[in-house]
Scaffold this active site. Structure first.
Site, PDB file in Angstrom:
ATOM      1  N   ASP A  45       0.849  -1.198   0.000  1.00 51.72           N
ATOM      2  CA  ASP A  45       0.000   0.000   0.000  1.00 51.72           C
ATOM      3  C   ASP A  45       0.879   1.240   0.000  1.00 51.72           C
ATOM      4  O   ASP A  45       1.876   1.322   0.724  1.00 51.72           O
ATOM      5  CB  ASP A  45      -0.897   0.028   1.232  1.00 51.72           C
ATOM      6  N   TYR A  50       2.874  10.291   0.479  1.00 53.51           N
ATOM      7  CA  TYR A  50       4.039   9.784   1.196  1.00 53.51           C
ATOM      8  C   TYR A  50       5.324  10.279   0.539  1.00 53.51           C
ATOM      9  O   TYR A  50       5.871   9.663  -0.373  1.00 53.51           O
ATOM     10  CB  TYR A  50       4.032   8.257   1.238  1.00 53.51           C
ATOM     11  N   LYS A  76      -3.573   5.863  -3.543  1.00 59.97           N
ATOM     12  CA  LYS A  76      -4.647   6.752  -3.097  1.00 59.97           C
ATOM     13  C   LYS A  76      -4.774   7.947  -4.033  1.00 59.97           C
ATOM     14  O   LYS A  76      -3.835   8.298  -4.744  1.00 59.97           O
ATOM     15  CB  LYS A  76      -4.372   7.202  -1.656  1.00 59.97           C
ATOM     16  N   ASN A 230       0.002   2.182  16.042  1.00 60.19           N
ATOM     17  CA  ASN A 230      -0.287   3.601  16.293  1.00 60.19           C
ATOM     18  C   ASN A 230       0.897   4.479  15.938  1.00 60.19           C
ATOM     19  O   ASN A 230       1.289   5.379  16.679  1.00 60.19           O
ATOM     20  CB  ASN A 230      -0.735   3.835  17.734  1.00 60.19           C
ATOM     21  N   SER A 231       1.485   4.198  14.780  1.00 61.84           N
ATOM     22  CA  SER A 231       2.633   4.901  14.199  1.00 61.84           C
ATOM     23  C   SER A 231       3.918   4.680  14.982  1.00 61.84           C
ATOM     24  O   SER A 231       4.872   5.432  14.828  1.00 61.84           O
ATOM     25  CB  SER A 231       2.369   6.401  13.984  1.00 61.84           C
ATOM     26  N   GLY A 232       3.951   3.632  15.817  1.00 62.67           N
ATOM     27  CA  GLY A 232       5.235   3.230  16.376  1.00 62.67           C
ATOM     28  C   GLY A 232       5.301   2.948  17.859  1.00 62.67           C
ATOM     29  O   GLY A 232       6.139   2.183  18.309  1.00 62.67           O
ATOM     30  N   ALA A 235       5.351  -0.581  19.197  1.00 62.47           N
ATOM     31  CA  ALA A 235       6.528  -1.339  18.782  1.00 62.47           C
ATOM     32  C   ALA A 235       7.806  -0.779  19.396  1.00 62.47           C
ATOM     33  O   ALA A 235       8.910  -1.148  18.982  1.00 62.47           O
ATOM     34  CB  ALA A 235       6.634  -1.334  17.259  1.00 62.47           C
TER      35      ALA A 235
END
Length: 334
Positions: A45, A50, A76, A230-232, A235
């Site tokens: 994706d 981006y 997109k 949640n964008s990092g 992790a």
């Protein structure tokens, strides 16, 4: 039925490869995509947003070496990349290309966005097209006007292209749930798949679980979960929903980590598997900007997590009591 019925349930989100948060060397970005392919990932994706087309360019450079029928590709619309440049790029993609990004949800803008993406991706077709960021977090009080522009422009164009077989599916890709709920209530130009980032995650899922997931299930609309970490932050990174993680999120995360340690569980694995467990979810697409993180994501996706871990999270009210869980009998995997 969507193109994703033919893939595994994990893909690669390429927002980080648009130089999100840092300037990624070209060889590192290409190596990350190459590693994803070699590890068996076949859904990719991306989006013009981006890095002002940078992620699409990098993806095209690698995937153009493979047979087009062997992978699923989504991008997109809603933004057209201008050849004009700017020197004051700020925000998530401050390290991206300097080309100006123009919001455009009209029919003409949609077709131009697709044309540009095909060129950057070095391909003759796109499987899934999402209408990007028609939501309050990007357009404030004007978001409903942008949604209406998309409804009469992008939605109709994409519905026609789907009917003609030019694309397999179309939907909406946003960080919030409200635009998706609104789109699912339309009588015409309905999406058949949606990309929801940040709001069906281990840390944040109650609203989506109550409203979005039942509506999508009822209408047989598949959901792709973006930003499952949640964008990092889940992790081990510093960001929550693309900003510095607030104190209340860190506090909740600390409680979850304590439980995870007792059960010898990686919270990264729990986050990825939680987002994938709902039967409406067609795929999760964690991002990666380094090759070694591909294997880390796949290991997290495949590792076994004991039921006792999930039960303790429920007992401590850290996850919703009715959320589908991995390896539980109420979960139906695609």
């Amino acid at each position: 039925m969507t193109a994703l019925n033919e893939t595994k349930k994990i893909g690669l989100g390429t927002a980080p490869l648009g130089n999100m948060f840092r300037d990624i060397p070209e060889e590192e970005a290409r190596a990350t995509i190459q590693e994803a392919w070699e590890q068996g990932i076949r859904y990719f994706d991306t989006a013009p947003f981006y890095g002002a087309g940078l992620a699409e360019l990098r993806l095209g450079q690698v995937l153009s070496s493979y047979q087009r029928d062997d992978y699923v590709l989504s991008t997109k619309v809603g933004r057209v990349i201008s050849p004009d440049t700017t020197e004051d790029r700020k925000g998530l993609f401050a390290f991206g290309r300097k080309n100006k990004i123009v919001d455009d949800y009209t029919a003409e803008g949609t077709m131009e966005s697709i044309r540009q993406s095909l060129e950057r991706l070095q391909t003759d077709r796109i499987d899934i097209v999402y209408v990007h960021d028609i939501s309050p977090d990007f357009h404030g009080e004007e978001w409903l006007a942008k949604f209406e522009e998309a409804r009469t422009g992008a939605f109709r164009v994409l519905t026609r292209l789907r009917k003609e077989g030019v694309i397999k599916s179309w939907g909406i890709g946003v960080n919030l749930t409200e635009p998706l709920e609104l789109a699912l209530a339309l009588e015409e130009t309905k999406p058949d798949i949606v990309l929801q980032a940040t709001k069906y995650t281990l840390l944040n899922h109650e609203h989506a679980l109550q409203r979005l997931m039942p509506a999508a299930t009822k209408q047989n609309v598949r959901i792709v979960v973006g930003a499952p970490y949640n964008s990092g932050v889940t992790a081990g990174g510093p960001h929550y929903d693309y900003e510095e993680a607030p104190a209340e999120v860190i506090s909740k995360l600390d409680r979850m980590n304590e439980i995870a340690k007792r059960h010898h569980v990686s919270l990264k694995a729990a986050a990825l598997q939680f987002s994938a467990a709902h039967p409406a979810v067609a795929a999760v697409i964690p991002g990666a900007s380094r090759p070694e993180r591909i294997a880390d994501n796949l290991k997290a996706f495949q590792t076994t997590i004991p039921a006792a871990f999930w039960e303790e999270l429920r007992e401590q009210k850290l996850i919703a009591p009715h959320a589908p869980l991995p390896n539980h009998p109420e979960v139906v995997h695609s």
